[in-house]
Design an enzyme around this catalytic site. Structure first.
Site, short mmCIF file in Angstrom:
data_model
loop_
_atom_site.label_atom_id
_atom_site.label_comp_id
_atom_site.label_asym_id
_atom_site.label_seq_id
_atom_site.Cartn_x
_atom_site.Cartn_y
_atom_site.Cartn_z
N CYS A 111 0.82 -1.23 0.00
CA CYS A 111 0.00 0.00 0.00
C CYS A 111 0.85 1.27 0.00
CB CYS A 111 -0.94 -0.02 1.19
SG CYS A 111 -1.89 -1.53 1.27
N HIS A 253 -3.47 6.81 1.76
CA HIS A 253 -3.89 5.48 1.33
C HIS A 253 -5.26 5.19 1.96
CE1 HIS A 253 -4.32 1.30 0.81
NE2 HIS A 253 -3.95 0.98 2.04
N ASN A 283 -10.23 -0.96 0.10
CA ASN A 283 -8.78 -0.75 0.09
C ASN A 283 -8.22 -1.40 -1.18
OD1 ASN A 283 -6.02 -1.07 0.43
ND2 ASN A 283 -6.14 -1.61 2.60
O1 UT7 Z 1 -3.50 -1.27 3.69
C1 UT7 Z 1 -3.33 -1.60 5.02
C2 UT7 Z 1 -4.14 -2.83 5.22
N1 UT7 Z 1 -4.82 -3.07 6.40
C3 UT7 Z 1 -5.52 -2.22 7.17
O2 UT7 Z 1 -5.56 -1.05 7.02
C4 UT7 Z 1 -6.32 -2.86 8.26
C5 UT7 Z 1 -6.29 -2.09 9.55
N2 UT7 Z 1 -7.22 -2.69 10.50
C6 UT7 Z 1 -8.55 -2.52 10.42
O3 UT7 Z 1 -9.06 -1.84 9.53
C7 UT7 Z 1 -9.39 -3.14 11.50
O4 UT7 Z 1 -8.55 -3.76 12.46
C8 UT7 Z 1 -10.41 -4.19 10.97
C9 UT7 Z 1 -11.52 -3.48 10.18
C10 UT7 Z 1 -9.73 -5.23 10.10
C11 UT7 Z 1 -11.08 -4.90 12.15
O5 UT7 Z 1 -11.70 -3.96 12.98
P1 UT7 Z 1 -11.43 -3.97 14.56
O6 UT7 Z 1 -12.23 -2.88 15.11
O7 UT7 Z 1 -9.95 -3.92 14.77
O8 UT7 Z 1 -12.04 -5.35 14.97
P2 UT7 Z 1 -11.35 -6.55 15.77
O9 UT7 Z 1 -10.46 -7.32 14.90
O10 UT7 Z 1 -10.83 -6.02 17.07
O11 UT7 Z 1 -12.61 -7.44 16.12
C12 UT7 Z 1 -13.64 -6.98 17.01
C13 UT7 Z 1 -14.76 -8.01 17.00
C14 UT7 Z 1 -14.26 -9.43 17.20
O12 UT7 Z 1 -15.26 -10.11 17.93
P3 UT7 Z 1 -15.10 -10.36 19.51
O13 UT7 Z 1 -13.83 -11.13 19.67
O14 UT7 Z 1 -15.05 -8.99 20.12
O15 UT7 Z 1 -16.34 -11.12 19.87
C15 UT7 Z 1 -14.21 -9.99 15.81
O16 UT7 Z 1 -14.36 -11.39 15.78
O17 UT7 Z 1 -15.42 -8.00 15.73
C16 UT7 Z 1 -15.39 -9.32 15.16
N3 UT7 Z 1 -15.27 -9.18 13.72
C17 UT7 Z 1 -16.32 -9.03 12.92
N4 UT7 Z 1 -17.65 -8.99 13.16
C18 UT7 Z 1 -18.46 -8.81 12.13
C19 UT7 Z 1 -14.14 -9.14 12.98
N5 UT7 Z 1 -14.44 -8.96 11.68
C20 UT7 Z 1 -15.79 -8.89 11.62
C21 UT7 Z 1 -16.70 -8.72 10.57
N6 UT7 Z 1 -18.02 -8.69 10.85
N7 UT7 Z 1 -16.31 -8.57 9.30
#
Ligand code: UT7
Length: 327
Positions: A111, A253, A283
């Site tokens: 990215c 980005h 993205n």
């Molecule tokens: O170009 C660079 C590439 N990458 C990025 O920029 C990614 C950067 N990171 C992010 O954008 C975020 O970390 C994500 C959008 C990927 C995830 O969001 P988050 O707020 O960090 O969620 P999390 O991973 O902390 O998960 C929170 C909860 C979890 O459930 P529990 O354990 O609290 O019960 C996950 O299992 O949300 C759950 N979860 C989802 N629920 C519904 C994770 N993905 C999903 C989903 N739908 N798609």
């Protein structure tokens, strides 16, 4: 002497999937994806390839610049998802565009790729090696996505963006770039050629989708982005003695709306200075900055002589920021 962007172009596949379509593949919802990422839909290739999108974005950028393909000295394609390994995507683009005199190579910096491609082209132009460069970011991330992993498949999309950069009179700005390979495990995609069948027997259990698609520690990447991007922006302004109030907009980005908002907050800048289109495309890795740049250019939102900061971050880990003055 410096490098001046004198034309932009982009291509995004017409086929799109909205969040409700994704919710049919994995356990998620439109509400969750919008709230956590800002993404509403993403465009996905059908007949297109990384090369075909790159060539189309490049063709449009040359048309916008009024530059003949035969006058291009350098074609640089930033991609992590090319449909060809050899010859490189840039050589394939050269063939399609008829840019017979260009030197062509690809660059893989995920990215941060377009930013590093832009910096590389500008360095060549400033040193007098080349006069005209075509820098393209093109990605078919749908080919690298594990469509059963809700932590990643909600985020990514396909597309390409391009910029024509020419040597011209203007102020020379030094970029800021960083890499930290020690933290690379946060975002990986293992290559299929690691598993050639000669050195490792391919059993079905070794071919799980996760081995051949992107794997990400989302929270680690999120924290890295909100910490490192504001630092890189402050560093590039300081290095070039440019004040924040002289920056007309920040083209980041397009990874996650919350990341963009956090960067704006940390810099103490209004969110209006951070244009976004991630709601429409998700993205698109190295394509996201040039697609956004092209949209702003075509909408007449970039004022002549105004300063812009571009900032990229992602796998590697790698990140950086550059200042440019609009044509
Ligand atoms: O170009 C660079 C590439 N990458 C990025 O920029 C990614 C950067 N990171 C992010 O954008 C975020 O970390 C994500 C959008 C990927 C995830 O969001 P988050 O707020 O960090 O969620 P999390 O991973 O902390 O998960 C929170 C909860 C979890 O459930 P529990 O354990 O609290 O019960 C996950 O299992 O949300 C759950 N979860 C989802 N629920 C519904 C994770 N993905 C999903 C989903 N739908 N798609």
């Amino acid at each position: 002497m410096t490098g001046i962007i004198c034309g932009t172009g982009s291509y995004v596949p017409p086929y799109s999937m909205d969040n409700n379509d994704i919710a049919k593949l994995v356990e998620t919802s439109d509400e969750w994806i919008r709230e956590r990422t800002g993404v509403v839909r993403r465009h996905i290739i059908e007949e297109e390839t990384t090369v075909s999108m790159a060539a189309e974005a490049g063709r449009l950028a040359l048309a916008d610049a009024g530059v003949d393909a035969k006058d291009v000295d350098l074609i640089l394609v930033s991609t992590i998802s090319s449909n060809v390994i050899l010859p490189c995507a840039a050589c394939e683009v050269q063939k399609i565009l008829g840019a017979d005199h260009a030197t062509c190579f690809d660059l893989n910096a995920a990215c941060t790729g377009f930013l590093l491609g832009y910096n590389t082209a500008v360095a060549y132009l400033e040193s007098g090696v080349y006069q005209t460069a075509l820098v393209i970011g093109s990605e078919s991330l749908s080919n690298l996505t594990n469509w059963s992993d809700r932590g990643t498949c909600i985020l990514f999309g396909d597309g390409a963006g391009a910029a024509v950069i020419r040597a011209g009179e203007g102020r020379h700005y030094l970029p800021v770039t960083h890499s930290n390979g020690a933290k690379g495990e946060a975002l990986t995609c293992k290559s299929r050629h690691d598993h050639n069948g000669l050195t490792r027997k391919l059993e079905p259990e070794n071919m799980a989708a996760s081995e051949y698609s992107m794997q990400m520690d989302g929270q680690a990447v999120f924290k890295f982005a909100v910490r490192s991007v504001p630092q890189a922006v402050e560093e590039v302004l300081e290095k070039n003695q440019v004040a924040q109030e002289d920056i007309s907009c920040y083209i980041l980005h397009q990874a996650n709306r919350r990341i963009v908002e956090a960067v704006a907050k940390r810099l103490g800048e209004p969110i209006e200075k951070f244009p976004m289109n991630l709601q429409e495309y998700g993205n698109t890795s190295s394509a996201s900055i040039p697609i956004l740049l092209d949209e702003l250019n075509r909408d007449g939102k970039l004022e002549k002589g105004r300063k812009i900061v571009m900032a990229g971050f992602g796998a590697g880990l790698s990140w950086g920021a550059s200042i440019l003055e609009w044509k």
